[in-house]
Design a protein around this motif. Structure first.
Motif, PDB file in Angstrom:
ATOM      1  N   ALA A  57       0.842  -1.202   0.000  1.00  0.00           N
ATOM      2  CA  ALA A  57       0.000   0.000   0.000  1.00  0.00           C
ATOM      3  C   ALA A  57       0.871   1.243   0.000  1.00  0.00           C
ATOM      4  O   ALA A  57       1.897   1.302   0.676  1.00  0.00           O
ATOM      5  N   GLY A  58       0.477   2.221  -0.778  1.00  0.00           N
ATOM      6  CA  GLY A  58       1.195   3.479  -0.839  1.00  0.00           C
ATOM      7  C   GLY A  58       0.237   4.644  -0.650  1.00  0.00           C
ATOM      8  O   GLY A  58      -0.928   4.465  -0.299  1.00  0.00           O
ATOM      9  N   LEU A  59       0.717   5.828  -0.891  1.00  0.00           N
ATOM     10  CA  LEU A  59      -0.048   7.047  -0.671  1.00  0.00           C
ATOM     11  C   LEU A  59       0.123   7.975  -1.864  1.00  0.00           C
ATOM     12  O   LEU A  59       1.230   8.140  -2.369  1.00  0.00           O
ATOM     13  N   THR A  60      -0.982   8.547  -2.318  1.00  0.00           N
ATOM     14  CA  THR A  60      -0.947   9.611  -3.310  1.00  0.00           C
ATOM     15  C   THR A  60      -1.817  10.748  -2.799  1.00  0.00           C
ATOM     16  O   THR A  60      -2.971  10.538  -2.445  1.00  0.00           O
ATOM     17  N   ALA A  61      -1.265  11.946  -2.752  1.00  0.00           N
ATOM     18  CA  ALA A  61      -2.010  13.127  -2.324  1.00  0.00           C
ATOM     19  C   ALA A  61      -1.671  14.264  -3.275  1.00  0.00           C
ATOM     20  O   ALA A  61      -0.551  14.350  -3.785  1.00  0.00           O
ATOM     21  N   GLY A  62      -2.635  15.116  -3.535  1.00  0.00           N
ATOM     22  CA  GLY A  62      -2.365  16.198  -4.459  1.00  0.00           C
ATOM     23  C   GLY A  62      -3.272  17.392  -4.257  1.00  0.00           C
ATOM     24  O   GLY A  62      -4.254  17.351  -3.517  1.00  0.00           O
ATOM     25  N   VAL A  63      -2.921  18.445  -4.972  1.00  0.00           N
ATOM     26  CA  VAL A  63      -3.691  19.680  -4.951  1.00  0.00           C
ATOM     27  C   VAL A  63      -3.558  20.316  -6.331  1.00  0.00           C
ATOM     28  O   VAL A  63      -2.559  20.122  -7.029  1.00  0.00           O
ATOM     29  N   GLY A  64      -4.584  21.024  -6.740  1.00  0.00           N
ATOM     30  CA  GLY A  64      -4.545  21.686  -8.035  1.00  0.00           C
ATOM     31  C   GLY A  64      -5.324  22.979  -8.015  1.00  0.00           C
ATOM     32  O   GLY A  64      -6.172  23.212  -7.156  1.00  0.00           O
ATOM     33  N   LEU A  65      -5.029  23.813  -8.997  1.00  0.00           N
ATOM     34  CA  LEU A  65      -5.687  25.101  -9.114  1.00  0.00           C
ATOM     35  C   LEU A  65      -5.863  25.399 -10.594  1.00  0.00           C
ATOM     36  O   LEU A  65      -4.937  25.204 -11.389  1.00  0.00           O
ATOM     37  N   PHE A 117       2.037  14.204  -4.654  1.00  0.00           N
ATOM     38  CA  PHE A 117       3.065  13.513  -3.871  1.00  0.00           C
ATOM     39  C   PHE A 117       2.703  12.036  -3.876  1.00  0.00           C
ATOM     40  O   PHE A 117       1.583  11.666  -3.525  1.00  0.00           O
ATOM     41  N   VAL A 118       3.627  11.195  -4.327  1.00  0.00           N
ATOM     42  CA  VAL A 118       3.411   9.749  -4.403  1.00  0.00           C
ATOM     43  C   VAL A 118       4.465   9.067  -3.553  1.00  0.00           C
ATOM     44  O   VAL A 118       5.664   9.304  -3.730  1.00  0.00           O
ATOM     45  N   ASP A 119       4.017   8.225  -2.617  1.00  0.00           N
ATOM     46  CA  ASP A 119       4.948   7.537  -1.725  1.00  0.00           C
ATOM     47  C   ASP A 119       4.609   6.050  -1.681  1.00  0.00           C
ATOM     48  O   ASP A 119       3.485   5.670  -1.364  1.00  0.00           O
ATOM     49  N   VAL A 120       5.580   5.219  -2.028  1.00  0.00           N
ATOM     50  CA  VAL A 120       5.481   3.768  -1.881  1.00  0.00           C
ATOM     51  C   VAL A 120       6.594   3.378  -0.915  1.00  0.00           C
ATOM     52  O   VAL A 120       7.771   3.602  -1.200  1.00  0.00           O
ATOM     53  N   PRO A 121       6.235   2.820   0.246  1.00  0.00           N
ATOM     54  CA  PRO A 121       7.272   2.530   1.248  1.00  0.00           C
ATOM     55  C   PRO A 121       8.266   1.471   0.764  1.00  0.00           C
ATOM     56  O   PRO A 121       7.935   0.621  -0.057  1.00  0.00           O
ATOM     57  N   GLU A 122       9.472   1.570   1.316  1.00  0.00           N
ATOM     58  CA  GLU A 122      10.491   0.573   0.981  1.00  0.00           C
ATOM     59  C   GLU A 122      10.073  -0.784   1.517  1.00  0.00           C
ATOM     60  O   GLU A 122       9.583  -0.903   2.641  1.00  0.00           O
ATOM     61  N   THR A 123      10.244  -1.784   0.694  1.00  0.00           N
ATOM     62  CA  THR A 123       9.919  -3.148   1.089  1.00  0.00           C
ATOM     63  C   THR A 123      10.887  -4.098   0.403  1.00  0.00           C
ATOM     64  O   THR A 123      11.512  -3.746  -0.599  1.00  0.00           O
ATOM     65  N   THR A 124      11.029  -5.280   0.928  1.00  0.00           N
ATOM     66  CA  THR A 124      11.897  -6.290   0.345  1.00  0.00           C
ATOM     67  C   THR A 124      11.064  -7.517   0.008  1.00  0.00           C
ATOM     68  O   THR A 124      10.319  -8.020   0.853  1.00  0.00           O
ATOM     69  N   LEU A 125      11.171  -7.984  -1.240  1.00  0.00           N
ATOM     70  CA  LEU A 125      10.484  -9.190  -1.697  1.00  0.00           C
ATOM     71  C   LEU A 125      11.521 -10.293  -1.888  1.00  0.00           C
ATOM     72  O   LEU A 125      12.566 -10.081  -2.489  1.00  0.00           O
ATOM     73  N   ALA A 126      11.207 -11.470  -1.373  1.00  0.00           N
ATOM     74  CA  ALA A 126      12.118 -12.610  -1.507  1.00  0.00           C
ATOM     75  C   ALA A 126      11.758 -13.384  -2.767  1.00  0.00           C
ATOM     76  O   ALA A 126      10.606 -13.736  -2.991  1.00  0.00           O
ATOM     77  N   THR A 127      12.740 -13.629  -3.601  1.00  0.00           N
ATOM     78  CA  THR A 127      12.566 -14.462  -4.793  1.00  0.00           C
ATOM     79  C   THR A 127      13.531 -15.631  -4.702  1.00  0.00           C
ATOM     80  O   THR A 127      14.413 -15.664  -3.833  1.00  0.00           O
ATOM     81  N   GLY A 128      13.373 -16.573  -5.593  1.00  0.00           N
ATOM     82  CA  GLY A 128      14.274 -17.725  -5.584  1.00  0.00           C
ATOM     83  C   GLY A 128      15.722 -17.354  -5.848  1.00  0.00           C
ATOM     84  O   GLY A 128      16.641 -18.045  -5.433  1.00  0.00           O
ATOM     85  N   GLY A 129      15.947 -16.250  -6.551  1.00  0.00           N
ATOM     86  CA  GLY A 129      17.305 -15.836  -6.879  1.00  0.00           C
ATOM     87  C   GLY A 129      17.875 -14.815  -5.912  1.00  0.00           C
ATOM     88  O   GLY A 129      18.987 -14.348  -6.096  1.00  0.00           O
ATOM     89  N   GLY A 130      17.137 -14.430  -4.904  1.00  0.00           N
ATOM     90  CA  GLY A 130      17.613 -13.427  -3.950  1.00  0.00           C
ATOM     91  C   GLY A 130      16.509 -12.472  -3.572  1.00  0.00           C
ATOM     92  O   GLY A 130      15.344 -12.668  -3.911  1.00  0.00           O
ATOM     93  N   ASN A 131      16.859 -11.427  -2.884  1.00  0.00           N
ATOM     94  CA  ASN A 131      15.884 -10.434  -2.442  1.00  0.00           C
ATOM     95  C   ASN A 131      15.893  -9.222  -3.371  1.00  0.00           C
ATOM     96  O   ASN A 131      16.941  -8.815  -3.863  1.00  0.00           O
ATOM     97  N   ILE A 132      14.716  -8.662  -3.560  1.00  0.00           N
ATOM     98  CA  ILE A 132      14.579  -7.443  -4.342  1.00  0.00           C
ATOM     99  C   ILE A 132      14.002  -6.378  -3.427  1.00  0.00           C
ATOM    100  O   ILE A 132      12.971  -6.578  -2.796  1.00  0.00           O
ATOM    101  N   ARG A 133      14.686  -5.248  -3.367  1.00  0.00           N
ATOM    102  CA  ARG A 133      14.251  -4.157  -2.501  1.00  0.00           C
ATOM    103  C   ARG A 133      13.750  -3.014  -3.380  1.00  0.00           C
ATOM    104  O   ARG A 133      14.391  -2.644  -4.357  1.00  0.00           O
TER     105      ARG A 133
END
Length: 65
Positions: free
Chosen positions: A9-17, A33-49
């Motif tokens: 889950a991430g966050l998107t917030a904005g304003v316009g005129l 403003f778009v924010d996706v928190p840092e996370t680590t996914l485990a795969t068979g070949g290693g971790n992806i952050r």
């Protein structure tokens, strides 16, 4: 090698005129403003952050018929 799927889950917030600059023309500005928190996914070949935090600015000009 392997794979992993996960939802983050991430966050998107904005304003316009937008406003008229003449009888038929409008100008606008948008900020997001778009924010996706840092996370680590485990795969068979290693971790992806991953994750990101972004600021997006947009300007526009429109003609009204």
């Amino acid at each position: 090698n392997g794979s992993d799927q996960d939802w983050v889950a991430g966050l998107t917030a904005g304003v316009g005129l937008e406003g008229y600059i003449s009888e038929r023309w409008t100008a606008r500005f948008e900020y997001l403003f778009v924010d996706v928190p840092e996370t680590t996914l485990a795969t068979g070949g290693g971790n992806i952050r991953g994750g990101s935090s972004n600021h997006v600015g947009r300007v526009g000009l429109s003609y009204q018929f």
